[in-house]
Design a protein around this motif. Structure first.
Motif, PDB file in Angstrom:
ATOM      1  N   TYR A  66       0.854  -1.191   0.000  1.00 41.31           N
ATOM      2  CA  TYR A  66       0.000   0.000   0.000  1.00 41.31           C
ATOM      3  C   TYR A  66       0.887   1.238   0.000  1.00 41.31           C
ATOM      4  O   TYR A  66       2.026   1.200   0.457  1.00 41.31           O
ATOM      5  N   PRO A  90      -6.231   0.983   2.780  1.00 44.29           N
ATOM      6  CA  PRO A  90      -7.645   0.887   3.180  1.00 44.29           C
ATOM      7  C   PRO A  90      -7.929   1.704   4.448  1.00 44.29           C
ATOM      8  O   PRO A  90      -7.136   1.705   5.385  1.00 44.29           O
ATOM      9  N   ASP A  91      -9.043   2.428   4.451  1.00 37.96           N
ATOM     10  CA  ASP A  91      -9.507   3.220   5.597  1.00 37.96           C
ATOM     11  C   ASP A  91      -8.506   4.273   6.065  1.00 37.96           C
ATOM     12  O   ASP A  91      -8.513   4.672   7.232  1.00 37.96           O
ATOM     13  N   TYR A  92      -7.639   4.733   5.214  1.00 36.31           N
ATOM     14  CA  TYR A  92      -6.668   5.760   5.569  1.00 36.31           C
ATOM     15  C   TYR A  92      -7.399   7.088   5.733  1.00 36.31           C
ATOM     16  O   TYR A  92      -8.207   7.466   4.889  1.00 36.31           O
ATOM     17  N   PRO A  93      -7.158   7.828   6.815  1.00 33.90           N
ATOM     18  CA  PRO A  93      -7.932   9.044   7.079  1.00 33.90           C
ATOM     19  C   PRO A  93      -7.595  10.228   6.163  1.00 33.90           C
ATOM     20  O   PRO A  93      -8.367  11.164   6.058  1.00 33.90           O
ATOM     21  N   LYS A  95      -7.181  11.994   2.605  1.00 33.86           N
ATOM     22  CA  LYS A  95      -7.825  11.820   1.303  1.00 33.86           C
ATOM     23  C   LYS A  95      -7.103  12.606   0.205  1.00 33.86           C
ATOM     24  O   LYS A  95      -6.363  13.555   0.487  1.00 33.86           O
TER      25      LYS A  95
END
Length: 132
Positions: A66, A90-93, A95
């Protein structure tokens, strides 16, 4: 042998990243962050590494599975902003489009201490070691 030395450095300094700077450069060598591969003092090299090349900073985790890719632009010799352009974690805060500001506050040989801030989040400091 090089791997064992790096692992020893990572383990021995992870509790206090400040200790690596015993004789810091009188002026930070900020050009060190223009390109290269960097390891963190807080993580194993398979868990995290960063590559800067041609104005793109890519931070890899999980043995490169990743990553977060940012465009970096230097504002001054020692300050730069990173604009997130791609995230596969995945689900990384963080953006796409968000901006992180960073300041190189200290260097010594291949070690770099950076202070970062994103939005209203508290500033963080971390130390990287340039390996190539």
């Amino acid at each position: 042998m090089k791997k064992y030395i790096i692992l020893f450095l990572l383990f021995s300094t992870s509790l206090n990243a400040q200790t690596i700077f015993t004789e810091p450069d009188s002026e930070p060598n900020c050009k060190i962050m223009l390109n290269g591969k960097f390891l963190s003092l807080l993580y194993d090299q398979n868990d995290y590494y960063m590559i800067i090349e041609d104005g793109i900073q890519t931070e890899y985790i999980s043995n490169g599975k990743y990553y977060v890719k940012c465009k970096i632009e230097f504002i001054t010799d020692c300050e730069y902003k990173s604009t997130v352009i791609e995230v596969t974690i995945p689900d990384y805060p963080v953006k796409v489009g968000e901006i992180l500001t960073s300041k190189i506050i200290e260097t010594e040989r291949k070690a770099v201490k950076v202070k970062c801030k994103m939005g209203n989040i508290e500033e963080t400091e971390f130390t990287l070691i340039k390996i190539d």
